[in-house]
Design a protein around this motif. Structure first.
Motif, PDB file in Angstrom:
ATOM      1  N   SER A  17      49.833 -29.414  -2.097  1.00 25.01           N
ATOM      2  CA  SER A  17      50.356 -30.301  -1.054  1.00 25.01           C
ATOM      3  C   SER A  17      51.029 -29.515   0.065  1.00 25.01           C
ATOM      4  N   VAL A  18      50.292 -28.546   0.607  1.00 19.00           N
ATOM      5  CA  VAL A  18      50.802 -27.706   1.690  1.00 19.00           C
ATOM      6  C   VAL A  18      50.065 -28.048   2.978  1.00 19.00           C
ATOM      7  N   ASP A  19      50.811 -28.223   4.056  1.00 17.32           N
ATOM      8  CA  ASP A  19      50.263 -28.517   5.379  1.00 17.32           C
ATOM      9  C   ASP A  19      50.785 -27.449   6.343  1.00 17.32           C
ATOM     10  N   ALA A  20      49.904 -26.551   6.788  1.00 19.46           N
ATOM     11  CA  ALA A  20      50.296 -25.467   7.692  1.00 19.46           C
ATOM     12  C   ALA A  20      49.089 -25.045   8.514  1.00 19.46           C
ATOM     13  N   SER A  21      49.319 -24.547   9.714  1.00 18.14           N
ATOM     14  CA  SER A  21      48.214 -24.078  10.546  1.00 18.14           C
ATOM     15  C   SER A  21      47.550 -22.847   9.937  1.00 18.14           C
ATOM     16  N   LEU A  22      48.366 -21.913   9.489  1.00 16.14           N
ATOM     17  CA  LEU A  22      47.879 -20.634   8.969  1.00 16.14           C
ATOM     18  C   LEU A  22      48.415 -20.418   7.565  1.00 16.14           C
ATOM     19  N   VAL A  23      47.526 -20.147   6.592  1.00 19.44           N
ATOM     20  CA  VAL A  23      47.926 -19.865   5.215  1.00 19.44           C
ATOM     21  C   VAL A  23      47.299 -18.539   4.817  1.00 19.44           C
ATOM     22  N   ASP A  24      48.136 -17.595   4.367  1.00 24.74           N
ATOM     23  CA  ASP A  24      47.687 -16.261   3.975  1.00 24.74           C
ATOM     24  C   ASP A  24      48.283 -15.951   2.610  1.00 24.74           C
ATOM     25  N   LEU A  25      47.429 -15.785   1.589  1.00 24.03           N
ATOM     26  CA  LEU A  25      47.876 -15.524   0.219  1.00 24.03           C
ATOM     27  C   LEU A  25      47.240 -14.243  -0.284  1.00 24.03           C
TER      28      LEU A  25
ATOM     29  N   SER B 286      43.499 -22.347   9.121  1.00 24.49           N
ATOM     30  CA  SER B 286      43.029 -21.016   8.745  1.00 24.49           C
ATOM     31  C   SER B 286      43.576 -20.657   7.365  1.00 24.49           C
ATOM     32  N   LEU B 287      42.706 -20.149   6.494  1.00 22.61           N
ATOM     33  CA  LEU B 287      43.093 -19.754   5.145  1.00 22.61           C
ATOM     34  C   LEU B 287      42.536 -18.381   4.823  1.00 22.61           C
ATOM     35  N   THR B 288      43.407 -17.487   4.356  1.00 22.69           N
ATOM     36  CA  THR B 288      42.993 -16.175   3.867  1.00 22.69           C
ATOM     37  C   THR B 288      43.547 -16.011   2.462  1.00 22.69           C
ATOM     38  N   MET B 289      42.677 -15.649   1.505  1.00 17.17           N
ATOM     39  CA  MET B 289      43.101 -15.429   0.122  1.00 17.17           C
ATOM     40  C   MET B 289      42.504 -14.111  -0.353  1.00 17.17           C
ATOM     41  N   ALA B 290      43.326 -13.287  -1.009  1.00 12.94           N
ATOM     42  CA  ALA B 290      42.832 -12.008  -1.522  1.00 12.94           C
ATOM     43  C   ALA B 290      43.546 -11.680  -2.827  1.00 12.94           C
ATOM     44  N   SER B 291      42.759 -11.258  -3.837  1.00  8.96           N
ATOM     45  CA  SER B 291      43.318 -10.821  -5.102  1.00  8.96           C
ATOM     46  C   SER B 291      42.502  -9.633  -5.594  1.00  8.96           C
ATOM     47  N   VAL B 292      43.166  -8.524  -5.879  1.00 10.23           N
ATOM     48  CA  VAL B 292      42.465  -7.319  -6.325  1.00 10.23           C
ATOM     49  C   VAL B 292      41.905  -7.523  -7.729  1.00 10.23           C
ATOM     50  N   SER B 293      42.722  -8.038  -8.653  1.00 15.20           N
ATOM     51  CA  SER B 293      42.235  -8.255 -10.020  1.00 15.20           C
ATOM     52  C   SER B 293      42.758  -9.574 -10.572  1.00 15.20           C
ATOM     53  N   GLY B 294      42.351 -10.670  -9.935  1.00 13.96           N
ATOM     54  CA  GLY B 294      42.750 -11.994 -10.398  1.00 13.96           C
ATOM     55  C   GLY B 294      41.780 -13.034  -9.898  1.00 13.96           C
ATOM     56  N   ASP B 295      41.875 -14.214 -10.470  1.00 15.59           N
ATOM     57  CA  ASP B 295      40.996 -15.316 -10.088  1.00 15.59           C
ATOM     58  C   ASP B 295      41.487 -15.990  -8.820  1.00 15.59           C
ATOM     59  N   ILE B 296      40.555 -16.572  -8.079  1.00 16.09           N
ATOM     60  CA  ILE B 296      40.874 -17.380  -6.907  1.00 16.09           C
ATOM     61  C   ILE B 296      40.234 -18.745  -7.110  1.00 16.09           C
TER      62      ILE B 296
END
Length: 172
Positions: free
Chosen positions: A130-138, A154-164
């Motif tokens: 339930s997040v409302d934001a213009s830019l989300v970077d995880l 805009s959404l950016t998600m990055a995980s070196v050794s984990g699930d997305i």
């Protein structure tokens, strides 16, 4: 042995401190601070204790702890910047631009509205809903990233050794 709580004004800031016996690890102190309704800049730091904040309006809010959790609810601020070395972060009802950095802890974010959300953890999971934001970077080096009910441009998600895992229904 004695425990001492002090408050003093230093350079336009109120500094609250607590000192206790050097050899005792079982001493705990809860400090409750009632804030005025005016929007002020707040900086909260605790080397080993939890930082908990509820129902606060601030122009800018900064909180940092080495080995304690951070728990905020119903916080409105232009900017919210949080950092913990070894603690979990739990946020509910945050309004404002949000930045969270955790070296070793999980980050949970619910019902948040702001211009941007930036969550970084080295070794921990990130759960947002339930997040409302213009830019989300995880990002996480070794943790899972979970998103449910996101509204973002805009959404950016990055995980070196984990699930997305994410529900992209609200991402344009």
């Amino acid at each position: 042995e004695s425990l001492s709580v002090s408050a003093e004004v230093v350079d336009d800031a109120i500094v609250v401190g607590c000192t206790g016996p050097e050899r005792s690890r079982k001493v705990g102190v809860d400090i409750v601070i009632l804030m005025p309704k005016t929007r002020i800049r707040m900086t909260l730091m605790s080397p080993t204790g939890k930082i908990q904040l509820e129902g606060v309006r601030a122009s800018a809010l900064v909180a940092a702890t080495n080995s304690g959790d951070i728990r905020f609810s119903s916080v409105v601020a232009d900017t919210v910047t949080l950092e913990t070395t070894s603690g979990d972060v739990s946020l509910h009802g945050i309004v404002g631009a949000l930045s969270v950095k955790s070296s070793s802890g999980d980050v949970k974010l619910e019902k948040t509205n702001g211009s941007s959300v930036n969550l970084v953890t080295s070794s921990g999971d990130v759960h947002i809903s339930s997040v409302d934001a213009s830019l989300v970077d995880l990002s996480s080096s070794s943790g899972d990233l979970y998103i449910l009910k996101l509204n973002a441009q805009s959404l950016t998600m990055a995980s070196v050794s984990g699930d997305i895992r994410c529900d992209l229904a609200g991402v344009s």
